[in-house]
Design an enzyme around this catalytic site. Structure first.
Site, short mmCIF file in Angstrom:
data_model
loop_
_atom_site.label_atom_id
_atom_site.label_comp_id
_atom_site.label_asym_id
_atom_site.label_seq_id
_atom_site.Cartn_x
_atom_site.Cartn_y
_atom_site.Cartn_z
N ALA A 201 1.61 -7.42 -11.14
CA ALA A 201 1.58 -8.82 -11.58
C ALA A 201 0.77 -9.72 -10.65
O ALA A 201 0.13 -10.67 -11.09
CB ALA A 201 3.01 -9.36 -11.70
N CYS A 327 -5.83 -3.55 2.35
CA CYS A 327 -4.93 -2.57 2.96
C CYS A 327 -5.63 -1.81 4.07
O CYS A 327 -5.01 -1.25 4.95
CB CYS A 327 -4.45 -1.60 1.90
SG CYS A 327 -4.44 -2.33 0.28
#
Ligand SMILES: *Cc1c(COP(=O)(O)O)cnc(C)c1O
Length: 397
Positions: A201, A327
């Site tokens: 989301a 990341c």
């Protein structure tokens, strides 16, 4: 929002205010467990069903085929581990690509350590897999092909429908990590013959910490999270009603705007690319152009400078960008995606990713071009790498 220019929408988006409003009642007013039998849980049960319907609408699935998770990473883990440990599994071979998100690559490495074989497909210079190479990699004992819908670093949109067709013909499960693609480009799981698909989301103005795995009706997967009987017994844990409501609302809003945003953002994207090409000598666009590229993604290499240095200078100028994946930015290794695309260490190190979103405007694009032009020129002027590059070029000429 804080001042400055945010051009890192591929890392995450803000949560839309309509989404925050839609979530609000479910934190305290309607807190009940949707699995409880009493009628005061009805509102929560309905909200859950509505969220499932809205998320299914993003990819043309049925609501019963949507299973909520706590992230895109969890959906990716579930697809790979669930297929590998499925009771229906006929083999121990998995095929994926060398440009996947870490959530896929690290899961594949885990499976390798646990007795599975994994083939990592190469990509071409634009970051795209080649169908003939995929075909050649599939074996009789292949259980799963996992190829991302669109790449998070260079925006390359893979030939998903062709891959789906190939897998369906061979009876191999096809998973696609659509975390970057969902609500940004049209997706239809039926015509694209997708068996498993991951979403998150927070990449489309929903809250962080909620995602979904689409599991096509009839596909048997081992569970990842064992426990209670939630999500039809396939994913344990009390449903996170507020976040699921938020994901559903965000999905609906994003789908209503998809076509107009796709046009608006791809125009801004092309303006950014064209103006950087004109303003800065020796820049290189990483990834495909046009339709094969996500509408909001720009990734450029600036030879002679370090991407990290550019990011820090951009930050001082109030511009938030990235070198690739959020990341991996803690490590100083060059991007595995750019290396797989055949860039030199140098080019890979000199890359910057700029990703556009709801707040992006022409004025912002032009400010970023001006800032980068100045920063790159200043950094190159003091860079021995740049001097070497110019010497090599004059020798070659
Ligand atoms: C962001 C991202 C993920 C991880 O999603 P999280 O919800 O942050 O775990 C996985 N794959 C791709 C392509 C992504 O861009």
């Amino acid at each position: 929002m804080t001042a400055g220019i945010y051009m890192d929408y591929a890392a995450t988006t803000f949560t839309a205010s309509e989404v925050v409003e839609a979530m609000r009642p479910y934190f305290s007013e309607s807190f009940e467990n949707p699995s409880s039998l009493y009628s005061r849980s009805d509102r929560n049960r309905k909200a859950l069903a509505e969220g499932r319907r809205q998320v299914a609408g993003v990819i043309g699935a049925s609501p019963e085929e949507i299973f909520f998770t706590a992230s895109g990473s969890e959906a990716d883990n579930w697809a790979l581990k669930g297929a590998a440990f499925s009771p229906r599994r006929k083999g121990r071979h998995i095929v994926t690509t060398s440009v996947e998100h870490k959530a896929i690559l690290e899961t594949a490495h885990f499976l390798e350590r646990n007795g599975f074989n994994v083939t990592y497909l190469p990509v071409d210079k634009k970051g795209l897999v080649r169908l003939d190479e995929v075909k050649a990699a599939l074996r009789d004992d292949t259980i799963l092909l996992s190829v991302m819908f669109a790449n998070n670093e260079v925006g390359a949109v893979q030939p998903v429908a062709e891959l789906g067709r190939l897998c369906r013909e061979r009876g191999i499960l096809f998973h696609t990590d659509a975390v970057q693609a969902a609500t940004h480009v049209p997706i239809d799981v039926a015509s694209m013959k997708i068996d498993l698909l991951s979403m998150a989301a927070h990449k489309f103005y929903g809250p962080k910490g909620v995602g979904a795995l689409y599991i096509r009706k009839g596909v048997v997967l081992e569970n990842l999270i064992h426990g209670g009987g939630q999500e039809k017994g396939r994913r344990a844990g009390t449903e996170n009603v507020p976040l699921i409501v938020g994901m559903g609302k965000a999905a609906e809003l994003a789908m209503a705007e998809m076509e107009s945003e796709r046009k608006r953002l791809s125009t801004l994207r092309d303006r950014l690319i064209e103006r950087l090409r004109r303003a800065v000598p020796y820049v290189r666009l990483n990834g495909p152009e046009g339709e094969r590229r996500l509408p909001n993604n720009v990734n450029m290499s600036f030879v002679g400078v370090e991407g990290e240095t550019l990011l820090l200078d951009l930050d001082l100028a109030g511009i938030s960008a990235s070198t690739g994946s959020a990341c991996a930015s803690a490590s100083l290794d060059p991007s595995h995606v750019l290396m797989a695309m055949g860039l030199s260490h140098e080019e890979a190190h000199g890359s910057v990713r700029l990703t556009l979103g709801k707040t992006s405007t022409e004025a912002e694009v032009d400010s970023v071009v001006a800032a980068l032009t100045e920063i790159v020129a200043r950094r190159r002027a003091m860079s021995p790498l740049w001097e070497d590059f110019l010497k090599e070029r004059s020798k070659g000429a």
